[in-house]
Design a protein around this motif. Structure first.
Motif, mmCIF file in Angstrom:
data_model
loop_
_atom_site.group_PDB
_atom_site.id
_atom_site.type_symbol
_atom_site.label_atom_id
_atom_site.label_comp_id
_atom_site.label_asym_id
_atom_site.label_seq_id
_atom_site.Cartn_x
_atom_site.Cartn_y
_atom_site.Cartn_z
ATOM 1 N N LYS A 151 78.428 -87.476 -7.056
ATOM 2 C CA LYS A 151 78.207 -86.219 -6.349
ATOM 3 C C LYS A 151 76.929 -85.528 -6.800
ATOM 4 C CE LYS A 151 80.632 -82.143 -4.649
ATOM 5 N NZ LYS A 151 81.917 -81.382 -4.665
ATOM 6 N N TRP A 197 83.644 -93.752 -2.109
ATOM 7 C CA TRP A 197 84.524 -92.606 -1.877
ATOM 8 C C TRP A 197 85.767 -93.003 -1.082
ATOM 9 C CZ3 TRP A 197 83.422 -86.921 -2.011
ATOM 10 C CH2 TRP A 197 82.443 -86.616 -2.965
ATOM 11 N N VAL A 216 83.674 -89.544 -7.946
ATOM 12 C CA VAL A 216 83.151 -88.229 -7.559
ATOM 13 C C VAL A 216 82.173 -87.712 -8.606
ATOM 14 C CG1 VAL A 216 83.773 -85.817 -7.180
ATOM 15 C CG2 VAL A 216 85.133 -87.624 -6.141
ATOM 16 N N GLU A 273 82.386 -81.179 -10.456
ATOM 17 C CA GLU A 273 82.113 -82.032 -9.298
ATOM 18 C C GLU A 273 83.357 -82.305 -8.449
ATOM 19 O OE1 GLU A 273 79.133 -83.083 -12.508
ATOM 20 O OE2 GLU A 273 81.302 -82.747 -12.397
#
Length: 235
Positions: A77, A8, A73, A132
């Protein structure tokens, strides 16, 4: 930090290390190109070509880190939501977006350049609109929409792709050159806003092992549940 947390961090790290230094270089070359053309300063003739080349690399870098952020992501996620069919469709969109960017670099005819730029931008937006990917708001009438790091990035991507697609017209026609300057001024302002909204959003993203506790808070009233009592010591 876990492996997911490091993934991330890739998007903001590449923005700081790659995109913003390229932006400074492109802006400086743009200034020198205008000084050579308008003010007749004795600058190397190569500044115009270098401005074009580094501008293309800047556009590619912006698109690249946008795609990287959305891939990370979407894939981390909520992995359980990625069914084989949906994963295959998203991979096709990703491959088509990258292919459109490559084709934009190589296209000569105006219609092809415009088409590939729009296809690339549509692919980036399509991936970004997945559930997401977090966004402040999708309503342009909501003030939060104009403060959104996500939508700022989408607008910036569109402006970068426009500059690449319209390069021959910008070189030949004064009105296109003026439109290019206006678009670049807007893009520079968005870059500044992105530099502010990005760190703001990073403050709101907890580490992976903290999410269950942080997301239990009431973000509207800014209240968190009391912590669990510590376990009693063993006799």
């Amino acid at each position: 930090m876990t492996t997911t947390d490091w993934l991330w961090v890739l998007h903001p790290a590449l923005a700081v290390v790659l995109v913003y230094p390229l932006l400074g270089l492109v802006l400086r070359l743009a200034q020198q190109t205008r000084q050579r053309r308008v003010q007749k300063l004795k600058l190397p003739p190569s500044v115009g070509g270098e401005h074009v080349d580094f501008g293309r690399w800047l556009a590619a870098a912006v698109v690249g880190i946008e795609l990287l952020a959305m891939v990370v992501v979407i894939s981390t996620k909520q992995p359980s939501a990625l069914t084989p069919g949906r994963s295959g469709l998203l991979l096709l969109v990703l491959a088509g977006t990258v292919a459109a960017l490559v084709a934009l670099w190589r296209a000569k005819e105006a219609i092809y350049r415009a088409s590939f730029a729009l296809l690339c931008w549509a692919g980036v937006i399509g991936l970004g609109l997945q559930p997401e990917v977090w966004r402040l708001s999708d309503n342009p009438l909501d003030p939060a929409f104009w403060q959104s790091h996500f939508w700022g990035g989408m607008g910036l991507t569109g402006l970068m792709l426009f500059s690449v697609a319209a390069r021959p017209e910008i070189l030949r026609q004064l009105r296109w050159r003026r439109l290019h300057i206006t678009a670049n001024v807007i893009a520079a302002l968005i870059f500044v806003a992105q530099g502010i909204s990005g760190p703001r959003d990073l403050l709101e993203i907890p580490l992976s092992w903290q999410k269950s506790v942080v997301y239990a808070c009431d973000f509207t009233n800014k209240v968190c549940p009391p912590p669990a009592p510590a376990p009693a010591p063993q006799p």
